[in-house]
Design a protein around this motif. Structure first.
Motif, PDB file in Angstrom:
ATOM      1  N   ARG A  38      11.306   2.906   5.703  1.00  0.00           N
ATOM      2  CA  ARG A  38      11.219   3.095   7.145  1.00  0.00           C
ATOM      3  C   ARG A  38      12.052   2.049   7.898  1.00  0.00           C
ATOM      4  N   SER A  61       2.550  10.429   9.665  1.00  0.00           N
ATOM      5  CA  SER A  61       3.762   9.621   9.735  1.00  0.00           C
ATOM      6  C   SER A  61       4.946  10.561   9.585  1.00  0.00           C
ATOM      7  N   ILE A 116      -4.710   2.531   3.784  1.00  0.00           N
ATOM      8  CA  ILE A 116      -3.573   2.889   4.635  1.00  0.00           C
ATOM      9  C   ILE A 116      -3.849   2.290   6.012  1.00  0.00           C
ATOM     10  N   CYS A 117      -2.799   1.778   6.641  1.00  0.00           N
ATOM     11  CA  CYS A 117      -3.010   1.186   7.974  1.00  0.00           C
ATOM     12  C   CYS A 117      -3.649   2.202   8.913  1.00  0.00           C
ATOM     13  N   MET A 118      -3.346   3.498   8.705  1.00  0.00           N
ATOM     14  CA  MET A 118      -3.852   4.555   9.588  1.00  0.00           C
ATOM     15  C   MET A 118      -5.160   5.172   9.077  1.00  0.00           C
ATOM     16  N   PHE A 137       6.456   5.500  15.939  1.00  0.00           N
ATOM     17  CA  PHE A 137       5.322   5.046  15.128  1.00  0.00           C
ATOM     18  C   PHE A 137       5.068   3.580  15.439  1.00  0.00           C
ATOM     19  N   ASN A 178       7.599   3.918   1.145  1.00  0.00           N
ATOM     20  CA  ASN A 178       7.831   4.422   2.502  1.00  0.00           C
ATOM     21  C   ASN A 178       7.977   3.299   3.518  1.00  0.00           C
ATOM     22  N   LEU A 179       7.170   2.266   3.355  1.00  0.00           N
ATOM     23  CA  LEU A 179       7.201   1.210   4.372  1.00  0.00           C
ATOM     24  C   LEU A 179       8.466   0.367   4.263  1.00  0.00           C
ATOM     25  N   ASN A 207       0.797  -1.234   0.000  1.00  0.00           N
ATOM     26  CA  ASN A 207       0.000   0.000   0.000  1.00  0.00           C
ATOM     27  C   ASN A 207       0.833   1.290   0.000  1.00  0.00           C
ATOM     28  N   PHE A 208       1.889   1.319   0.821  1.00  0.00           N
ATOM     29  CA  PHE A 208       2.864   2.417   0.774  1.00  0.00           C
ATOM     30  C   PHE A 208       4.224   1.743   0.584  1.00  0.00           C
TER      31      PHE A 208
END
Ligand code: NAD
Ligand SMILES: O=C[C@H](O)CS(=O)(=O)O
Length: 486
Positions: free
Chosen positions: A162, A442, A286-288, A448, A158-159, A154-155
Motif C-alpha cells: 500500500r 480495504s 486486523i486494524c479494522m 483509507f 498488503n500493508l 498482521n497484513f
C-alpha cells in the motif's frame, strides 16, 4: 529450513547479502514454532549504505517515463500471480495467516499495485497565470525522493504494498522496514519481485534489524524524505515526534477500536455474517477488526443466539488447512495479552456466551456479552478472536458508546433504512464508515485512514499520490520586468 535459506539475505544498497550486525533473528512459524530461517540482522552501517545507494538510483528512476514505471507495476502483478502459491505458503508459515486470509491479502494487495500502475500518468503538471506581466507559473508534481516504509506483521504484504507500490510508481526509492516476524512476506519477497519486474537494484532496500540496535535511524536519516508508518498508536506517536523534529513528513496508519452497530431494524442474518467475518478474519488481528459489537437491546437476544451458533461452527487450528477459519496468533505475548483482557472482563462483570480455549499459540473464539463501555476490553484494542457485545437502549446510546474511544479508524452500522445509516455515519468520529457491511474493508481509489489516535493521512487514489509526491513552482519570465530597485 529448506527453501527458506535464500531469505537469509536481504537487499541492502543494491546487493543481496546478510546484515552487518552481530545479532541474528530466528524467524519461526507461529503455529508450530518451527524455525524457518535464521537471519543475520542489519545495523546502522547497512542503513547508511541503503540510503546512500537509494539516493543515487532514485535520481535515475525519477527520469524514467511514466510508461516504463507503469510497466514495472504490471509486471510485478504478473510475477506475484505466478508465484502466488509459494507466496501464500510463506504468509501462512511466517505470519500464521490461514490460507484463506493469505489469498484474500494477496488479492487486496494486487489491486493496490494495479492502482499504482496508473499513478505515473497522474502526476500532472499545470500552468497557472501570474500577477506579474509576462510571467507563466508552472507547477510540477515530483517524487519526494526516499520513502521510509515501516510496517507491522498482521497484513505484512498488503500493508507494505500500500506504500511501496505508489511510492515507486511516483518515482521514489523505498527503504522498507518490515516487522522481523514477517521479514520475508513483508520485506524481502516483495523487493525480489519488484527487482525481477524491472526496478533497478538499490531502489528498494529491506532493513531487517533489531530496533534496540538501530534506534530511530530509518526515520531520522538525513536522506529520508517521508516516513510511511503502519502500526500501533504508541509507536506511531513516537515516530511522528521523531519525524517532525527532523522536519520530515510522516503518514500514520494506526490502531483502532472499531464499533459494529446493529440497530433495531437491522437484517440480523446479514449482520451476523458480516460480524463473523469482521471479527474473526485473521483471528481478529486486523486494524479494522470489530472490537465492539453494539446491539440495540430490542434485538440483542436474537442477534446473540444467531451469532453464537455461527461462532460455534468456526474451526480453529492448522492455518494451512482449507477448513481452518482461525489460525494462531502471532506470538505468545499476544496470547497472554488477549487472555488477560478476557479474564479482566469477566472480573468486571461480562457474561460468557462462548468460552474459548488456548492450545499453544491458537485461541478459539470467545463471545462475551453484557459488556459496558467502561470496561477495560471496551477501551483497548483486542487483536484476538474475542467478540465483545455491548447491548444498548436505542440509537442515541449506540452513537454515544460507539464514539466513546480514543480511536477513530472505522465503524459500521446495520439498518434497513439507508438514510438512518447515513445520519449515523455523519455522527461517527472516524475516517471510514460502512453501512450494512463489516468494518473490514480495504480497496484502492478511496481514502483509507483514521482520525484521533488512529492516524494522520490517507492511502489510496489521489491521496496516495499526495503522500508520496511534492510540488515545485517554476516560473518563466517572458518579458522584461519593472523591478522596484532597478
Ligand atoms: N491503520 C492501519 O492501517 C493499520 C494496519 C495494520 C496494523 N495497524 C496497527 O498496528 C498494530 C499492530 O502492529 P504491531 O504491534 O506490530 O505495531 P508496532 O507499532 O509495534 O510495530 C509496527 C512496526 O513498526 C516498527 N517500529 C516501531 N518503532 C520503530 C522505530 N522507532 N523505528 C523503526 N521502526 C519501528 C516495528 O518494528 C514494526 O515493524 C495494531 O495497533 C494495529 O491496529 C494499523
Ligand atoms: O490491519 C489493517 C489492515 O489495513 C488490513 S488490510 O491490509 O488493509 O486489509
Amino acid at each position: 529450513m529448506g527453501s527458506y535459506s535464500q531469505w537469509k539475505q536481504m537487499p541492502l544498497g543494491g546487493v543481496w547479502r546478510e546484515g552487518n550486525s552481530d545479532s541474528y533473528y530466528e524467524n519461526k512459524n507461529p503455529y508450530n514454532n518451527e524455525l524457518l530461517v535464521r537471519i543475520k540482522l542489519a545495523n546502522n552501517e547497512d542503513i547508511d549504505e541503503a540510503f546512500f545507494v537509494a539516493n543515487k538510483v532514485q535520481k535515475e528512476w525519477a527520469q524514467t517515463t511514466a510508461e516504463e514505471r507503469s510497466k514495472v507495476m504490471l509486471k510485478a502483478i504478473k510475477l506475484f500471480e505466478e508465484r502466488r502459491e509459494e507466496f501464500a505458503k510463506i504468509l501462512v508459515e511466517e505470519s500464521g495467516s490461514t490460507i484463506k486470509k493469505a489469498n484474500f491479502e494477496i488479492d487486496t494487495a494486487l489491486r493496490y499495485i494495479k492502482e499504482a500502475s496508473e499513478f505515473p500518468f497522474k502526476m500532472e503538471s499545470e500552468t497557472l497565470d501570474s500577477t506579474i506581466k509576462g510571467k507563466k507559473n508552472k507547477i510540477f508534481r515530483i517524487p519526494v525522493g526516499i520513502v521510509s516504509v515501516i510496517t507491522p506483521w498482521n497484513f505484512p504484504f498488503n500493508l507494505a504494498i500500500r506504500s511501496v507500490a505508489p511510492a515507486l510508481a511516483t518515482g521514489n526509492a523505498v527503504i522498507l522496514k518490515p516487522d522481523n516476524q514477517t521479514a520475508i512476506s513483508g520485506g524481502s519477497f516483495i523487493a525480489k519481485v519488484f527487482e525481477d519486474a524491472g526496478v533497478p537494484k538499490g531502489l528498494i532496500s529491506v532493513i531487517i534489524a533489531d530496533l534496540k540496535e538501530i534506534g530511530d535511524a530509518v526515520i531520522e536519516h538525513p536522506l529520508a524524505n517521508v516516513v510511511s508508518f503502519t502500526g500501533s498508536s504508541k509507536a506511531g506517536k513516537h515516530i511522528a515526534s521523531v519525524a517532525s523534529k527532523h522536519l520530515k513528513k510522516a503518514t500514520l496508519e494506526l490502531g483502532g477500536n472499531n464499533a459494529f452497530v446493529v440497530l433495531d431494524d437491522a437484517d440480523l442474518d446479514k449482520a451476523v455474517s458480516a460480524s463473523i467475518f469482521g471479527k474473526f478474519m485473521h483471528q481478529g488481528q486486523i486494524c479494522m477488526s470489530i472490537n465492539r459489537i453494539i446491539v440495540d437491546r430490542k434485538v440483542s437476544n436474537e442477534f446473540i443466539s444467531k451469532f453464537k451458533s455461527k461462532v460455534e461452527k468456526l474451526t480453529t487450528g492448522d492455518p494451512m488447512s482449507n477448513e481452518t477459519n482461525i489460525g494462531p496468533l502471532i506470538n505468545k505475548n499476544q496470547i497472554n495479552q488477549v487472555n488477560r483482557l478476557v479474564q479482566t472482563s469477566i472480573e468486571e462483570g461480562a457474561t460468557v456466551v462462548v468460552k474459548g480455549d488456548v492450545k499453544n499459540n491458537t485461541i478459539s473464539p470467545w463471545v462475551l456479552t453484557d459488556v459496558t463501555s467502561e470496561m477495560t476490553i471496551a477501551q483497548e484494542e483486542i487483536f484476538g478472536p474475542i467478540a465483545v457485545i455491548i447491548p444498548v437502549d436505542g440509537e442515541e446510546e449506540a452513537i454515544r458508546v460507539a464514539n466513546d474511544t480514543k480511536y477513530g479508524l472505522v465503524g459500521s452500522v446495520f439498518t434497513e433504512d439507508i438514510n438512518r445509516g447515513l445520519a449515523f455515519a455523519e455522527k461517527m468520529d472516524c475516517g471510514m464508515f460502512h453501512i450494512n457491511d463489516a468494518t473490514v474493508n480495504s480497496e484502492p481509489g478511496v481514502p483509507f485512514g483514521g482520525e484521533k489516535d488512529s492516524g494522520l493521512g490517507r492511502h489510496g487514489g489521489e491521496w496516495s499520490i499526495d503522500e508520496f509526491t511534492t510540488v515545485k513552482w517554476v516560473s518563466i519570465q517572458n518579458e522584461a520586468r519593472n523591478y522596484p530597485l532597478a
